[in-house]
Write an enzyme that holds these catalytic residues in place. Structure first.
Site, PDB file in Angstrom:
ATOM      1  N   TYR B 152       0.842  -1.198   0.000  1.00 30.29           N
ATOM      2  CA  TYR B 152       0.000   0.000   0.000  1.00 30.29           C
ATOM      3  C   TYR B 152       0.884   1.258   0.000  1.00 30.29           C
ATOM      4  CZ  TYR B 152      -2.819   3.545   2.623  1.00 30.29           C
ATOM      5  OH  TYR B 152      -3.440   4.683   3.073  1.00 30.29           O
ATOM      6  N   ASP B 237      -1.365  -6.112   9.527  1.00 35.78           N
ATOM      7  CA  ASP B 237      -2.438  -5.178   9.219  1.00 35.78           C
ATOM      8  C   ASP B 237      -3.562  -5.979   8.590  1.00 35.78           C
ATOM      9  OD1 ASP B 237      -4.174  -3.311   8.093  1.00 35.78           O
ATOM     10  OD2 ASP B 237      -2.576  -1.886   7.653  1.00 35.78           O
ATOM     11  N   ILE B 239      -6.719  -5.077   8.021  1.00 39.84           N
ATOM     12  CA  ILE B 239      -7.801  -4.146   7.718  1.00 39.84           C
ATOM     13  C   ILE B 239      -8.813  -4.714   6.726  1.00 39.84           C
ATOM     14  CG2 ILE B 239      -6.619  -2.941   5.840  1.00 39.84           C
ATOM     15  CD1 ILE B 239      -7.703  -0.323   6.863  1.00 39.84           C
ATOM     16  N   LYS B 276     -12.738  -0.267   5.833  1.00 40.23           N
ATOM     17  CA  LYS B 276     -12.921  -1.104   4.647  1.00 40.23           C
ATOM     18  C   LYS B 276     -14.093  -2.068   4.799  1.00 40.23           C
ATOM     19  CE  LYS B 276      -9.125   0.813   3.243  1.00 40.23           C
ATOM     20  NZ  LYS B 276      -9.148   1.914   2.262  1.00 40.23           N
TER      21      LYS B 276
END
Lengths: 481, 444
Positions: B152, B237, B239, B276
């Site tokens: 990302y 992470d 998410i 998200k």
């Protein structure tokens, strides 16, 4: 539950920042809070508990805010009236913030300053409360090892907000009660020189106006001194104006922004930056609405990018935008808030005044700067902390000792009066009265016991003099030995 | 301008550097979109935004919930706390009811295969803040975190900018579907050692952004063993954990940690957010979950700079405590994402474009290498990206902005628009591809 790890192992695993005490929680400022948490006052459930007077919160006008919210369901995106905006708002994460929010904030800031300054919505940058705002400004203006000068006494958490993760230093500008703790040019120069001699690069001055813990506003002369000084040294001036909306009495508040109008080129506006929030003016600390406002374009851009790390919830932005756009309401709120603060302040200061306790004359803030110097046995921090311990443990009031604010003179205490209801304040005043009366009784008793006819002899000589020995620390004994 | 003598003290080096990362093409595409945004009626030939990983497919479920549960929206007597109490609540521990709700939501997403203790949940204003905060806690300035590529683009800012920590890439490639290998990990670590940079941790995104794949169990085991051996941290992470829509099932590092009886778990930390899975990026709700008590305490203290609005905490606590609702939401959301994914993959295939086989996330990792026949380089990729932006009017993200070591891969988001807009985007790309490779190559 988690497998035990030795302290050293854990220590080495984490950063220096994580293992130092830059978080500031080892300050006695927080010890009182802990005492309160262990034994919190409640009028019926725990009437003997500790009364919290160490929290600079404004609880006086929440009823007005609540009423407004009840009358304006469209300001919430979760109600039937506001639901049509839910999707757009919930999806909105642009770090510029909702335009209507920024405009409402700019307008409100102008209103708080009596309409004497116009604020540009494009310079309004969000942050995670004023805590976040201070940190962002430190990151933008200074490198690790650089320093900002700050007048004492000051809000203890600046040590964390400005220094912890940034590596920036805060160096004191010593102020004293001899002139009401005003900042003088001499004190500024002295602090600056000291930094120079220690080879520390000074990047600016950080002030809070109105002041926490003093509760006073800076006069134009002081503001001019600061502006002249920082301009001459070509350093920044960061002004925390978080209490601007809590000015309840004369003299009127003068914001730094009023001293640097657009057409007047005397001062370099690129050096001026404001931090504020809605936590004190409106009494909404939970909503985390911090603002960075800078006249320096590069700082605005940088601060805006950094705001990604602490944006205001769009749900909250929407509510605040609605509320602060209601001109009639904000006008009424600010004026009513000032009135209620003024009343509280008067009740408290006159109450303790009757017990012989003075406060620094103040016209703003949510607290008084109480002078208990004459209660100290000695003019030292240790004695101040001893007295403070007595106040917390025996009188059961959590007040904040001046030393936790880096005050150069022992014996001053900050006492908050807007974070409790009227009855609790009256109870606090009763406790102070009892404490002072008890002290007076003890003093009278001690003096009586020290007078010659009541003295007991220590030696034959003393016997002939008829002196008494109540305790080894009697002043009379010291005088004769 | 004024009568001041000499220049003023400079701003910080942070303010004048460009580590904020906004000069990347990742953001340039957004700007192009902002200038000429597609609108079905008002601007049908505008740029379609496919560079934004947002989840807009399940909003109606949230709206319906709020409609049916007015107590979640206000501060009425049936609410969890009165307005006054809520407005004053700035305790960095966070609302207990909210932490409990987050813990249970995270458990539900993992099908109950891991347990989360609400006392280990630290709240931050978004995962952006969570990742930065963890970096401040786990690494000193000058240290490094290892991150598998592609990753990302926002990490360059979030993990490095204000923390002054470095990122050392762990190179992954298409030969094995970009999976993380032990060899790649060891190579990256060795590189850091040679450069005398201290590695403090490995950060993985699972499911991966931009790949759209969940890390397999056996790779995850290898990763856990690696970090234990090197005595470094593991930040996972997660998410996108609620967006795993096809097998293989999502395996969280939390499950592995529990299976290992919490041995060596003091170096494992999980980041999560509601941006998200619930599609609520505006509300700024992120969390750090750490098995290390000291990290929890420190993170909590540091969260003072980035607390979640108590207004938002209260509203979400109500919603997320309703396990019947959340269970249904998670299931429906996954289903809709799967449908979208299948739709876009089909459309791309019809246009002659292959994707990496994905099973999670809000995007596809598409392979446009065949179009870079003459110039399989980063420069070629950026020219192709610009061509697609200007001519096809689609903003997709070039793999180089994700630090992908192979040129020609692009991330294409599919959940941030309506189905009809997606249909139009696919039509445009089909028309473009029909020009043929030679033709396109000549344009690059």
């Amino acid at each position: 539950m988690v497998s035990p790890v030795s302290e050293e192992q854990n220590y080495g695993l984490l950063s220096r920042m994580a293992t130092n005490d830059g978080h500031g929680e080892n300050s006695c400022y927080f010890d009182g809070w802990k005492a309160y948490e262990n034994d919190p006052f409640h009028p019926t459930l725990n009437p003997g508990g500790v009364i919290q007077m160490g929290l600079g919160e404004n609880q006086l006008c929440l009823d007005m805010l609540q009423e407004w919210i009840e009358k304006h369901p469209e300001a919430s995106i979760c109600t039937a009236e506001g639901a049509s905006e839910f999707k757009r708002i919930a999806n909105f994460q642009d770090y510029h913030g909702l335009p209507e929010f920024r405009q409402a904030i700019a307008n409100f800031m102008g209103k708080v300053r009596g309409g004497r300054v116009k604020f540009d919505a494009d310079r309004v940058v969000m942050s995670g409360g004023a805590t976040g705002a201070q940190e962002i400004l430190a990151f933008c203006l200074a490198d690790p090892g650089d320093a900002f000068l700050i007048p004492t006494p000051y809000y203890p958490a600046f040590d964390r907000d400005f220094r912890w993760r940034t590596g920036v230093q805060l160096l004191p500008i010593h102020c004293s009660s001899s002139n009401g703790f005003k900042v003088t040019e001499a004190a500024l120069e002295s602090a600056y020189e000291e930094a120079q001699m220690a080879n520390i690069r000074v990047k600016g001055v950080l002030i809070a106006n109105p002041s926490n813990p003093l509760g006073t506003t800076m006069d134009e002369r002081t503001l001019t001194t600061l502006l002249t000084f920082t301009n001459r040294k070509r350093i920044h001036l960061v002004c925390d104006e978080i209490f601007a909306g809590t000015v309840f009495d004369e003299p009127k508040f003068t914001s730094i922004t009023e001293m640097i109008t657009q057409d007047d080129p005397t001062y370099d506006r690129d050096l001026i930056h404001i931090a504020c929030s809605l936590s004190k003016d409106l009494g909404l600390p939970g909503f985390r609405i911090g603002i960075v406002y800078s006249y320096n374009d590069t700082v605005v851009n940088c601060a805006r990018r950094m705001s990604s790390f602490g944006l205001v919830s769009s749900q909250t932005q929407w509510l605040i935008a609605s509320m602060l756009s209601d001109e009639e309401f904000t006008h009424r709120l600010l004026s009513e808030s000032a009135k209620r603060l003024s009343e509280r302040h008067a009740i408290f200061t006159s109450g303790i005044g009757r017990d012989g306790i003075q406060c620094l004359t103040s016209n703003a803030g949510l607290f008084c700067w109480m002078d208990l110097r004459k209660l100290l046995k000695e003019d030292t921090v240790e004695r101040e902390l001893e007295l403070w311990k007595t106040i917390v443990e025996d009188v059961k009031l959590n007040v904040s000792p001046g030393s936790s604010f880096h005050c150069g003179e022992p014996g001053w205490f900050r006492v908050c009066f807007a974070n409790l209801d009227h009855e609790t304040l009256e109870e606090a005043l009763r406790r102070i009265r009892r404490f002072m009366e008890e002290r007076r009784r003890k003093t009278i008793k001690r003096r009586r016991e020290e007078m010659p006819p009541l003295s007991l002899p220590r030696t034959r000589e003393d016997m002939s003099m008829g002196s008494c020995l109540p305790s080894p620390h009697s002043p009379l004994v010291r005088a004769t030995s | 301008m004024g009568k001041w003598l000499g220049p003023c003290v400079p701003l910080s080096s942070m303010a004048t550097s460009n580590t904020h990362g906004e000069d990347s093409p990742y953001f340039a595409g957004w700007k192009a979109y902002d200038k000429d945004p597609y609108d079905a009626i008002n601007n049908p030939s505008g740029v379609i935004q496919m560079g934004l990983a947002e989840n807009q497919v399940s909003f109606d479920l949230l709206e319906k919930y709020l409609e049916e549960h007015p107590e979640a929206s206000g501060w009425g007597s049936t609410g969890i706390s009165s307005f006054r109490e809520n407005a004053l609540f700035q305790d960095y521990h966070g609302l207990k009811s909210f932490r409990k709700a987050m813990a249970s939501f995270m458990e539900q997403i993992r099908g109950g295969r891991a347990k989360f203790d609400p006392r280990r949940i630290v709240l931050t204003a978004g995962a952006t803040a969570a990742n930065e905060l963890l970096t401040f806690i786990l690494a000193d300035a000058g240290d490094a975190l290892l991150i598998p590529t592609p990753y990302y683009p926002g990490f360059d800012r979030d993990l490095r900018w204000r923390t002054r920590v470095n990122i050392i890439p762990v190179h992954c490639n298409s030969s094995n579907g970009f999976q993380i290998t032990l060899q790649a990990l060891e190579e990256a670590y060795a590189k850091a050692e040679t450069a005398k940079i201290r590695v403090r941790g490995l950060l993985i995104t699972n499911p991966s952004n931009p790949l759209g794949t969940a890390i397999t169990r056996c790779v995850l085991e290898e990763i856990l063993d690696f970090v234990t051996r090197k005595n470094i941290h593991l930040i996972s992470d997660e998410i996108y954990s609620g967006s795993v829509f096809s097998p293989p099932a999502f395996v969280s590092v939390a499950e592995l940690v529990e299976e290992r009886g919490l041995e060596n778990s003091e170096r494992v930390h999980i980041v999560y957010s509601l941006s998200k899975d619930l599609g609520l990026p505006g509300f700024r709700v992120g969390t750090i979950y750490s098995y290390n008590t000291r990290v929890v305490t420190t993170a909590r203290r540091m969260s003072s700079f980035t607390l979640v609005s108590s207004q938002t905490q209260k509203m979400l606590a109500s919603m997320l405590s309703d396990e019947e609702f959340t269970g249904k939401y998670i299931k429906t959301n996954r289903q809709r994402l799967r449908e979208r994914y299948e739709y876009i993959v089909q459309g791309l295939r019809a246009a002659g474009i292959e994707c990496l086989q994905g099973n999670a996330g809000l995007f596809c990792w598409i392979n446009l290498r065949p179009l870079l026949v003459e110039e399989p380089t980063r420069e070629g990729e950026l020219r192709l990206w610009n061509l697609i932006l200007q001519e096809v009017k689609l903003n997709i993200s070039p793999g180089s902005s994700c630090h992908c070591s192979e040129a020609g891969w692009f991330r294409m988001c599919f959940a941030n628009m309506s189905l009809s807009t997606l249909e139009i985007a696919l039509k445009r790309i089909k028309i473009f591809m029909e020009r043929g490779r030679q033709d396109i190559a000549s344009l690059i």
